[in-house]
Design an enzyme around this catalytic site. Structure first.
Site, PDB file in Angstrom:
ATOM      1  N   GLU A 245      36.358  56.396  18.460  1.00  0.00           N
ATOM      2  CA  GLU A 245      35.426  57.026  19.419  1.00  0.00           C
ATOM      3  C   GLU A 245      34.080  57.055  18.714  1.00  0.00           C
ATOM      4  O   GLU A 245      33.934  57.763  17.715  1.00  0.00           O
ATOM      5  CB  GLU A 245      35.850  58.466  19.757  1.00  0.00           C
ATOM      6  CG  GLU A 245      37.321  58.678  20.055  1.00  0.00           C
ATOM      7  CD  GLU A 245      37.815  57.890  21.222  1.00  0.00           C
ATOM      8  OE1 GLU A 245      37.001  57.572  22.116  1.00  0.00           O
ATOM      9  OE2 GLU A 245      39.007  57.550  21.250  1.00  0.00           O
ATOM     10  N   CYS A 279      27.625  63.165  21.203  1.00  0.00           N
ATOM     11  CA  CYS A 279      27.784  61.735  21.523  1.00  0.00           C
ATOM     12  C   CYS A 279      27.446  61.504  22.986  1.00  0.00           C
ATOM     13  O   CYS A 279      27.015  60.430  23.375  1.00  0.00           O
ATOM     14  CB  CYS A 279      29.204  61.283  21.228  1.00  0.00           C
ATOM     15  SG  CYS A 279      30.441  62.236  22.121  1.00  0.00           S
TER      16      CYS A 279
HETATM   17  P1  NAD Z   1      29.848  59.622  10.617  1.00  0.00           P
HETATM   18  O1  NAD Z   1      30.301  58.320  11.179  1.00  0.00           O
HETATM   19  O2  NAD Z   1      28.755  59.622   9.632  1.00  0.00           O
HETATM   20  O3  NAD Z   1      31.084  60.384   9.934  1.00  0.00           O
HETATM   21  C1  NAD Z   1      32.306  60.588  10.612  1.00  0.00           C
HETATM   22  C2  NAD Z   1      33.428  60.727   9.599  1.00  0.00           C
HETATM   23  O4  NAD Z   1      33.665  59.482   8.949  1.00  0.00           O
HETATM   24  C3  NAD Z   1      33.127  61.727   8.487  1.00  0.00           C
HETATM   25  O5  NAD Z   1      34.298  62.466   8.240  1.00  0.00           O
HETATM   26  C4  NAD Z   1      32.776  60.838   7.303  1.00  0.00           C
HETATM   27  O6  NAD Z   1      33.015  61.413   6.053  1.00  0.00           O
HETATM   28  C5  NAD Z   1      33.723  59.679   7.534  1.00  0.00           C
HETATM   29  N1  NAD Z   1      33.330  58.422   6.877  1.00  0.00           N
HETATM   30  C6  NAD Z   1      32.111  58.029   6.436  1.00  0.00           C
HETATM   31  N2  NAD Z   1      32.179  56.779   5.923  1.00  0.00           N
HETATM   32  C7  NAD Z   1      33.464  56.374   6.062  1.00  0.00           C
HETATM   33  C8  NAD Z   1      34.157  55.164   5.750  1.00  0.00           C
HETATM   34  N3  NAD Z   1      33.538  54.122   5.193  1.00  0.00           N
HETATM   35  N4  NAD Z   1      35.468  55.071   6.055  1.00  0.00           N
HETATM   36  C9  NAD Z   1      36.108  56.099   6.638  1.00  0.00           C
HETATM   37  N5  NAD Z   1      35.504  57.282   6.957  1.00  0.00           N
HETATM   38  C10 NAD Z   1      34.194  57.404   6.661  1.00  0.00           C
HETATM   39  O7  NAD Z   1      29.477  60.523  11.885  1.00  0.00           O
HETATM   40  P2  NAD Z   1      28.711  61.909  11.936  1.00  0.00           P
HETATM   41  O8  NAD Z   1      27.287  61.723  11.529  1.00  0.00           O
HETATM   42  O9  NAD Z   1      29.515  62.955  11.272  1.00  0.00           O
HETATM   43  O10 NAD Z   1      28.766  62.220  13.523  1.00  0.00           O
HETATM   44  C11 NAD Z   1      27.807  61.754  14.425  1.00  0.00           C
HETATM   45  C12 NAD Z   1      28.268  60.496  15.106  1.00  0.00           C
HETATM   46  O11 NAD Z   1      29.527  60.702  15.744  1.00  0.00           O
HETATM   47  C13 NAD Z   1      27.323  60.056  16.226  1.00  0.00           C
HETATM   48  O12 NAD Z   1      27.191  58.678  16.200  1.00  0.00           O
HETATM   49  C14 NAD Z   1      28.051  60.506  17.487  1.00  0.00           C
HETATM   50  O13 NAD Z   1      27.697  59.818  18.657  1.00  0.00           O
HETATM   51  C15 NAD Z   1      29.473  60.251  17.101  1.00  0.00           C
HETATM   52  N6  NAD Z   1      30.395  61.005  17.936  1.00  0.00           N
HETATM   53  C16 NAD Z   1      31.166  60.332  18.833  1.00  0.00           C
HETATM   54  C17 NAD Z   1      32.012  61.034  19.678  1.00  0.00           C
HETATM   55  C18 NAD Z   1      32.875  60.333  20.700  1.00  0.00           C
HETATM   56  O14 NAD Z   1      33.801  60.944  21.204  1.00  0.00           O
HETATM   57  N7  NAD Z   1      32.598  59.088  21.037  1.00  0.00           N
HETATM   58  C19 NAD Z   1      32.046  62.420  19.609  1.00  0.00           C
HETATM   59  C20 NAD Z   1      31.249  63.066  18.669  1.00  0.00           C
HETATM   60  C21 NAD Z   1      30.420  62.362  17.829  1.00  0.00           C
END
Ligand code: NAD
Length: 493
Positions: A245, A279
């Site tokens: 997501e 998001c």
């Molecule tokens: P992010 O992608 O920076 O981090 C999300 C998670 O992934 C964190 O726990 C992080 O530590 C982990 N992570 C980072 N690098 C990784 C890797 N290489 N491998 C595996 N895990 C890794 O996101 P964020 O800044 O915390 O959240 C904001 C983003 O999330 C925005 O883009 C937003 O649109 C999206 N979002 C999407 C939804 C949806 O349902 N589509 C809902 C909420 C937020």
């Protein structure tokens, strides 16, 4: 100050990390919210715990698993205000909004154990001696973002557990305390050893967990860039179920016959809730030329009234941005008018209160359409909105679809048929009528197309990625040797 701990095999474990980080309270940056760390050697430990717990947990049956979830519901209710406070501090959401998130934890269990469970019931096709049933995937990794630090992880955890999977959870490094409280509820609900484990850490821990050979599914909510990194890192492990997501750049369409007051109120909510860090936040609005000026006046006036402040102590609408990097990124974006393609309608930037990462919303009128312009195309993840004029519905649809993301859109109109016709043309997983792009129901699928997802929507559809279908074909009739050799086996010498 307390240092967050991992929870593996029903035991709280000191992280003993050399790499500790201090997380500031984004509303009051002089205050520390928590200290956290990561220990990569705990990844294997947590996965082994989940793998070992799987055979028993998958076998005890849905009813018994539901019983544990019902106990968890009570624990969530008992800790609701504590959870809301932690969310408010760490994620920078006003308490009223954080309370909504804490309440949603309970509602998710109710829905997943009723309508959600029905999605993956055994099926016995008519006139076929056979059936298919849904089996759990195994030990799965659940990774989440900062903006809904409890609700979005919970949205993967509850269906995963209910359908017999065991779990390793890796929350955002910016909101670790919230998940610690969540796991205090898990502990009190008395789940069997190893069924659900907690690992703190940043991208390194998330990456190591995702590629672990014994992890059968990666259920991820976060940005497009991280989703892509997970996809690339697991490319040689196609057996892993990935439910991704990802981000959104969401558009509302306002047609000439819309209720403009309603549209302005809804779009104000959707643009600024969670400080524009949802998001599903609205960041693009396409307005029919004939109502553009009226809508803009209304929307600008509401936007000027947005209040900001400490998420715990003041009764404000909007909290701070999540951290310094987001704050600086937002302020820089407010100085960028895409080389004159955008005209400011409301100038955004830093708020007067500099005790936290508080900002004022920015609204822009698009003078020159550019599907690659930074405000028009990129997820700025802050209260930043671009407004387009469109002369026809066709032009509105063209602009709406001119983004790489496809999570949520909405249409404001009093004409249901026109909505139905346009919804067919919009490339988005969610299209709402006379509501904002943020309106979502756990009783419907939640997921996007294009860069927003990989065809594995969550919410009501989560049980599909938490399971795989097993086909079982039964004998047609009583077996006899004569019947058997009358078939192709008659050709045996
Ligand atoms: P992010 O992608 O920076 O981090 C999300 C998670 O992934 C964190 O726990 C992080 O530590 C982990 N992570 C980072 N690098 C990784 C890797 N290489 N491998 C595996 N895990 C890794 O996101 P964020 O800044 O915390 O959240 C904001 C983003 O999330 C925005 O883009 C937003 O649109 C999206 N979002 C999407 C939804 C949806 O349902 N589509 C809902 C909420 C937020």
């Amino acid at each position: 100050m307390k240092i967050t701990k991992n929870y593996i095999d029903n035991t709280w474990i000191d992280i003993q990390s050399e790499h500790l980080w201090t997380r500031e309270n984004p509303s009051r940056i002089s205050e520390t919210a928590f200290i956290a760390g990561e220990n990569l050697s705990h990844v294997d430990r947590a996965v082994i715990a989940a793998k070992t717990a799987f055979p028993l947990w998958s076998k005890i049956g849905k009813e018994k698993r539901q019983h544990y979830l019902e106990k968890l519901k009570i624990e969530f209710q008992n800790k609701q205000s504590e959870l809301a406070e932690r969310i408010a501090i760490e994620a920078g959401k006003p308490l009223w909004e954080a309370t909504g998130e804490a309440k949603a934890l309970v509602a998710k269990i109710t829905i997943m154990c009723s309508e959600g469970a029905d999605m993956v019931k055994d099926v016995n096709p008519e006139n076929l001696s056979g059936r298919y049933r849904y089996r759990p995937v195994g030990a799965v990794a659940i990774l989440g973002p900062f903006n809904f630090p409890a609700h979005l992880l919970n949205g993967h955890i509850i269906p995963a557990l209910l359908h017999g999977n065991t779990v390793v959870v890796k929350p955002s490094e910016m909101t670790t305390g919230v998940m610690e409280l969540y796991f205090e509820c898990i502990e009190a609900a008395g789940f069997p050893k190893g069924v659900i484990n907690l690992l703190h850490g940043g991208g390194k821990t998330g990456a190591a967990l995702s590629v672990h050979k014994d992890i059968r599914g990666v259920f991820f909510t976060g940005s497009w860039h991280t989703g892509l990194a997970i996809r690339k890192a697991t490319i040689e492990m196609p057996f892993k179920i990935l439910a991704l997501e990802m981000g959104g750049k969401n558009t509302s369409l306002i047609l000439p016959n819309a209720n403009l007051d309603q549209a302005a109120h809804e779009i104000t909510l959707a643009s600024y809730l969670t400080t524009g860090q949802r998001c599903s936040a609205t960041s693009r609005v396409v307005i029919h030329d004939s109502v553009f000026d009226d809508f803009v006046e209304n929307f600008r006036s509401l936007s000027q009234r947005i209040t900001t402040g400490d998420t715990l102590t003041s009764d404000t609408f909007m909290g701070p941005l999540i951290n310094k990097a987001s704050y600086e990124n937002f302020i820089a974006a407010q100085k960028n008018n895409e080389g004159g393609k955008l005209k400011p309608i409301l100038v955004g930037g830093a708020a007067e209160d500099t005790r936290g990462y508080f900002v004022k919303p920015g609204i822009w009128e698009v003078k020159e359409f550019d599907p690659n312009g930074s405000h028009q195309a990129e997820e700025i993840f802050g209260p930043d909105v671009v407004l387009y004029r469109a002369k026809t519905d066709e032009e509105a649809v063209k602009i709406a679809n001119a983004t790489d993301y496809g999570l949520a859109m909405s249409i404001f109109t009093d004409d249901r048929e026109r909505f139905d016709g346009l919804a067919d043309l919009l490339e988005a997983g969610i299209v709402n009528l006379n509501r904002s792009t943020c309106g979502a129901s756990s009783r419907l699928p939640f997921g996007g197309v294009k860069k927003s997802g990989n065809g594995m929507p969550s919410a009501l559809f989560a049980p599909y990625y938490c399971t795989y279908p097993q086909a079982q074909l039964f004998e047609e009739a009583t077996w006899s040797e004569e019947k058997s050799i009358a078939g192709p086996l008659a050709k045996l010498s």
